[in-house]
Structures are given as C-alpha cells and as structure tokens.
Scaffold this motif. Structure first.
Motif, mmCIF file in Angstrom:
data_model
loop_
_atom_site.group_PDB
_atom_site.id
_atom_site.type_symbol
_atom_site.label_atom_id
_atom_site.label_comp_id
_atom_site.label_asym_id
_atom_site.label_seq_id
_atom_site.Cartn_x
_atom_site.Cartn_y
_atom_site.Cartn_z
ATOM 1 N N UNK A 1 -25.503 -32.528 -11.643
ATOM 2 C CA UNK A 1 -24.882 -33.637 -12.367
ATOM 3 C C UNK A 1 -25.685 -34.914 -12.167
ATOM 4 N N UNK A 2 -26.164 -35.136 -10.932
ATOM 5 C CA UNK A 2 -26.990 -36.318 -10.651
ATOM 6 C C UNK A 2 -28.318 -36.244 -11.400
ATOM 7 N N UNK A 3 -28.925 -35.049 -11.393
ATOM 8 C CA UNK A 3 -30.216 -34.889 -12.093
ATOM 9 C C UNK A 3 -30.055 -35.031 -13.597
ATOM 10 N N UNK A 4 -28.983 -34.505 -14.171
ATOM 11 C CA UNK A 4 -28.784 -34.542 -15.611
ATOM 12 C C UNK A 4 -28.643 -35.973 -16.118
ATOM 13 N N UNK A 5 -28.108 -36.899 -15.288
ATOM 14 C CA UNK A 5 -27.955 -38.279 -15.722
ATOM 15 C C UNK A 5 -29.262 -39.041 -15.769
#
Length: 698
Positions: free
Chosen positions: A304-308
């Motif tokens: 989720x952190x990487x996707x943002x």
C-alpha cells in the motif's frame, strides 16, 4: 484295428505343426493295448481342434466378420465410422478450448496487479476434462479395433486381424504414445497444482508454463486430426458429402486459427505488460518487490505504501515515451486495458485481432512491430499461417462455386459450340430455333445429367431397382401392361429409356420403319394416318399420358417367325408441346417377348386390339363401311317398292312421259350405286392390321 489306427494317424496329422505330428507318431498300430491308442488319439484330436480354432480366429474376411463372435471392431464398419466422426468433433472442441486457458490470467487496473479468473478456471477445467475422456476412449477403441493384414491386400479388401495380442503390439509400436500424451490433463494440472505452488512472483513463469505446456500438447492434437480425417474420407468417400460442407469445414479451421492467434497475442501482451512492471520495479530498487504485482498481496501494508509513490502506471500505460519497453504489436492491448476487461470483451477483441491480421497476412503489423526477436517470430508465423489458411479457404470456395455451377457451365459451353456449328453449317432459322428449344427443355428436365450414362456404372441389381423406382408406376398406368406380373414389368422397366421432345417434333412418320415403341407419361401427341397418302382419307387422334404408339413393333416382336425387317409405321406421331416419354427399342422388346410367357396370352391380344390406334382406325372404317352398305341396301329396297307400286296402278295409262320418268329413275339409281360402290371399295381397301400371332396358345 491297426489299420484303423494308422488311417486315423494320417487323417489328424494333416495340416498340424511338427510337434503335434510327433505326438501322433507315438501311436503303435501293432500294439495290443487298444484303449491306450484311443486315449492318445482323442487327446491329439482335442489339441488339433484347439490349434485350428486359434488359427481361424486370428484372421477373418470383412464379409465374415459379423459371424465371428468377438468384441473387436471392424475398422471399416459403421460403428468405427460413426465413432470417428464423434471423435473428430471432440477434437475440434478440444482445440477450441485449450487456447481459452490463455485468458485465465487477468489484470486489475484498480490495484495494479494480476490474478487468475477463478470461475473461468472451473468452467474450462470441466470442459477440457470432458474432452479428455474422448481421447481416453479413443485409446481403448484402438486397442479393440482390428486392422487389415498387409499381406492380404493383394486383391480385394483384405483380411482383418482380430487377434488381441497382435492388435495391441501393432498399436503400441505405432501411435499409442502420442494418443496417451494428448489425453493427459496437462492444463488442469498446471492451473490447479503447479502455478499456485510457485514461490515468489510467478508472472514470467506463468506465461512460459502456459505457452510450453499448451503449445507442446496442442501441436500433437492438431496432427492427430490429419489421420482421423483421412480415415473418415477413405471410409465414406470424403469428409464432407457436399461441396459447401467442405467450405464450411475449412472456414471453421480458419476461424479456429484466428481464435488461437488471438489467444496467443493476449497472453504475450500480458507477459509484455508484466515485463514492463518488473523493469520499473527494478528501477525503484528496494521500495518495490515482484510479489506486489499479485492481487493476493494487494492489502499488504508495504505494498500500500509502495503503490502510493510508484510511477508504474504512468510508465507502463503504453503512451509514455520514456517507458523502459517497446510494446510493438501489443500496443492496443495495453492502451485499451484488454487484460482488465471481462472475459467476453477481451476474447472477442483478441479474436478480432487474430482474424484481422490473418486475413491481411500480417500486413497491418508492418509499422507496429518492435525489435524483440520473439515478437518478430510471432509476426512471421502469423503472416505465414494467414497466407496458407487464406489460400485454402479461397481455393475451397472456388471449388465449391465450380462444383455448384459445373453442370451449368458445361451446358453453356455446349450451347456455344452448338451455336457456332449452326452458324458454320448455315442451319435455317426455323431449325435453329427448334434446336435451341430442345436444348433448353433438356436442361430444364435433366439439369445436364445423363441418366443412361450414370446408370451404366451401377451393378445390375441396383440398376434394376432404380429403373423400377422410376418407371414401374408409369408402365403400370399403361392399360396394355396393367395386368401383367411384376417380373415382366421389371424386365420392361429395365430396358426403358427416357425420351424428351419439344413442340412440333415428330416421333415417327407414316411409312418409316418403327424402331421404338413409345410410352407417354407427360404431354400430348397428335397421331394421324392417310392410309399411305390416298386422297380422301384422313384419321386423327390425340394421345394422352398413359397411351402408347409404335404398336406395330409389338406385333413384329411376338411373331414366332424370326425377321430382321422392321415393320413400317402406319401413323404419323407429332408432339403438341413438350413431351416426356419412355422408349422401348425393337431388340429389347423382342427379348422381353421371347423370355416371358405372360405376353403370349389371349387377354393381351384383346387388350392390344382395344387400345391400339391402328386397330381402332380399321374398326371405325369397317363399321362405317357396313353402315353405308346397310343404308344403300335400305334405300334400294324403298325405291324398288315405290317403283313396283307405281307400275301396278298406272300400267294402263302409261305415256311417253311415264317411260321417260322411269328411265330417268333407273339412271339415277345406277349413278348412286356406282358412287356407293366406290366409297365402299375405298373403305375396304384399308389393310387389316396384323393380329398378334403366337407360336402356341396359353
């Protein structure tokens, strides 16, 4: 008893192998022990019977196959022929189902990940498993199907080998392993057992496994159709009974190739998009992991952190020029997000892509291909397959059109030749028009098919049955033959030939030799006679369906005295409009009359007199002559009576004028007698028809 034992020894040893003959040699004719010799004789006889029985059951002719009680299938029988068609349908369905596994990997644009469509996996697994059952049944059928012994193909259909051991050995040495390989459920094992257990990111491994497994099993399944199609063609004279069925079959293969090409294109585009994701992930170093591209990790906190913060979506959408990869022929699949569409949408889009590029033989890919070797190889294969399949479809379509219009084209060519011939020979316009009318009517009636030439290729019994179907009811409607037995009518039908006539065409002219007897079943004929062209005589009649003409030939055929001189026609027969009839040649009628006693009967004589127009004309003239003679005699009696009465009353008062009146009456009477006598003589000169003469009466 020794002599009996010796003769038994010689009898049983005939045709037996050496080992069994050695066992019979133990018989001692000179030995006193009769029971021992009989026991040995019976034992050897049982062994010989078993040996001969085993020998007989190993081979059998196709004609005697049904008599052999076994469970071996005849390769040329109806059961195998029907099974081959069912199995061919199952093979085509299997070839359609296998590429659908390429659509199982899908893309979720919302989470930038891929997943496997669960519902599609279940559906394809069920259908593919059902298709695999047919391949397994095919293996079982092959183990129980006889084959033709190569040594027996010298003449005829050959002998069938029905020995289980020989059938199994032959099948194991030929294509058993290929049949077993294509029957294995590799795609089901792949998507349910292997791919879910792959560690880490499985994008590249998934694509490669799909391609390798399905491709290397798909190719043998394609080549399995070729011998199966050959067997069906050899057994039934062709895979397709009609030309349009062959066109439809080849068109289906063309659409199947488009379906396969579209499925490969979709899976390769999916792999190219996954490659772009991985290359962008490598550029982001430790912040990205390959496992982030699987939808089962979509809710992972690290993902989720990487996707943002990732720019994978921007670089791999196909429109960014700074993308680390060239999409080439997969550009439309990436920009239109085909992988994220529903199954039907992405299937038909991929199918359209395959059909479009196969039809254009890869010409649309000229400006979209990249420099990747695998992509270029795929493009070359698409162009070659498109060229081959397009040629096959066009060739079969042309063959279908030629087959459909073949008879019409031959008729047109023949008509052109006829027109040129008539022009070269300066045929008069009226005669040209008659030729054109006959040619046109013959085409409408027969569609260019020569029935007589067609029937010559059939065996005698089949030809007789066909003739019976075509002519039996028509001959039965002829009153002359309606009471004859079926055997005689079959003989007549067998020798009848169709005849077509246009309007104003003469079938026979008065005075010409009668070569055929005609039986009318459609149209009308005018028949007339002038009794050899004598002035003042004319008799005409209209023939309707069921009538016949040329009856002089029947009299000639039934004459017991052999004669090669054909009778002359007493009537002229002319077609009013288009006429269809059957003709019976003179030699055929002579043969029928000489073979069948039913023709030699008084009943036939009476019927012939009643329905023959020649006899009717003579009878009408005879009645007319008799009536005129009766009328003349009656007038003479009245005139004589009147004369006598006048002479008795006025004899004393006779004068000059009385004598003059008497002489005038006598002169008038002589003139009437002379005129009536000439008419009667003209009627009496009509020749009486020759009656049916038989060698003996029945």
């Amino acid at each position: 008893m020794s002599k009996i034992a010796r003769e038994g020894h010689e009898f049983v040893s005939v045709g037996l192998p050496t080992a069994k003959q050695d066992s019979l040699s133990n018989l001692n004719p000179n030995e006193d022990s009769l029971s021992q010799n009989l026991a040995l004789f019976r034992s050897t006889s049982r062994k010989a019977g078993k040996y001969l029985k085993s020998k007989v059951l190993r081979r059998v002719f196709s004609e005697d196959y049904e008599k052999a009680k076994n469970k071996i299938f005849d390769p040329r029988g109806l059961t195998i022929h029907l099974w081959n068609r069912i199995f061919l349908t199952a093979c085509l369905i299997s070839l359609f189902v296998d590429p659908l596994f390429f659509y199982v990997p899908s893309v979720d644009d919302n989470y930038l990940c891929f997943y496997y469509a669960y519902g599609l996996k279940i559906l394809l697994t069920v259908i593919r498993s059902i298709a695999d059952v047919f391949y397994i049944i095919q293996v079982i059928v092959q183990f129980n199907t006889a084959f033709v012994a190569p040594s027996s193909r010298v003449f005829g259909r050959g002998e069938l080998v029905i020995d289980y051991r020989k059938i199994a050995l032959r099948y194991l040495r030929s294509h058993f392993w290929i049949d077993l390989y294509v029957a294995l459920p590799f795609p089901q094992i792949l998507i349910w057992a292997i791919i879910p257990t792959l560690p880490g990111s499985a994008t590249t491994k998934t694509k490669n496994l799909f391609l390798l497994v399905i491709f290397f099993q798909y190719i043998p399944r394609i080549f399995l159709i070729l011998p199966l199609r050959s067997q069906i063609s050899n057994a039934g004279g062709g895979l397709a009974k009609k030309a349009w069925e062959g066109v439809a079959f080849n068109l289906m293969l063309y659409l199947l190739a488009s379906h396969v090409t579209g499925a490969f294109w979709y899976l390769l585009s999916f792999g190219r998009q996954m490659s772009c994701w991985r290359m962008v992930c490598d550029q982001e170093s430790l912040a990205c992991q390959y496992s982030f591209f699987e939808c089962r990790y979509a809710q992972d906190p690290g993902r989720v952190t990487w996707y943002g913060s990732t720019n994978v979506t921007t670089l791999c959408n196909g429109t960014d020029t700074s993308s680390p990869i060239q999409f080439g022929i997969y550009f439309n699949a990436v920009t239109n997000s085909v992988g994220s569409c529903k199954f039907l949408s992405k299937y038909f889009y991929s199918f359209w892509w395959g059909l479009n590029n196969l039809s254009c033989m890869g010409q649309n890919l000229e400006f979209t291909s990249s420099t990747y070797v695998a992509e270029l190889i795929f493009t070359i294969v698409v162009a070659i397959i498109g060229l081959i399949l397009f040629t096959l479809v066009v060739g079969n379509m042309q063959q279908y059109l030629q087959t459909t219009n073949n008879q019409l084209e031959q008729w047109r060519l023949k008509r052109t030749d006829t027109e040129q011939w008539m022009h070269h020979r300066h045929i008069p316009p009226e005669l040209r028009e008659s030729i054109r009318m006959y040619d046109q009517y013959k085409w409408v009636a027969t569609r260019g098919v020569d029935e007589e030439c067609l029937l010559k290729d059939f065996p005698m019994d089949l030809r007789r049955n066909i003739k019976r179907h075509l002519c039996f009811d028509l001959v039965r409607r002829v009153p002359l033959f309606n009471q004859m037995d079926e055997r005689t009518l079959d003989a007549i039908c067998e020798r009848l030939k169709p005849v077509l006539c246009t309007g104003n065409m003469y079938l026979v002219r008065e005075g010409d030799p009668v070569r055929e007897m005609f039986f009318l079943f459609r149209g009308h004929l005018d028949s007339w006679t002038t009794d050899g062209g004598r002035m003042g005589f004319y008799n005409s009649i209209r023939l309707i369906p069921g009538d016949f003409c040329g009856d002089e030939l029947l009299t000639w055929a039934l004459d017991p005295r052999p004669s090669i001189v054909l009778p002359s026609s007493t009537r002229t027969v002319k077609a009013v409009k288009e006429v269809e009839a059957y003709s019976l040649a003179a030699e055929d009628l002579k043969f029928v009359a000489s073979q069948f006693r039913r023709l030699h009967s008084r009943e036939l004589r009476h019927k012939f007199r009643f329905y023959s127009h020649q006899w009717r004309t003579w009878a009408a003239c005879l009645i007319q002559c008799s009536w005129r003679r009766h009328k003349m005699l009656k007038e003479e009696a009245k005139l004589r009576e009147r004369e006598n009465s006048m002479n008795g009353k006025l004899r004393p008062l006779r004068s000059f004028w009385d004598v003059y009146a008497t002489e005038l009456i006598e002169s008038t009477r002589r003139d009437e007698k002379k005129q009536a006598g000439s008419t009667s003589d003209s009627v009496n000169t009509i020749q009486k028809p020759v009656d049916l003469a038989f060698a003996e009466e029945y």
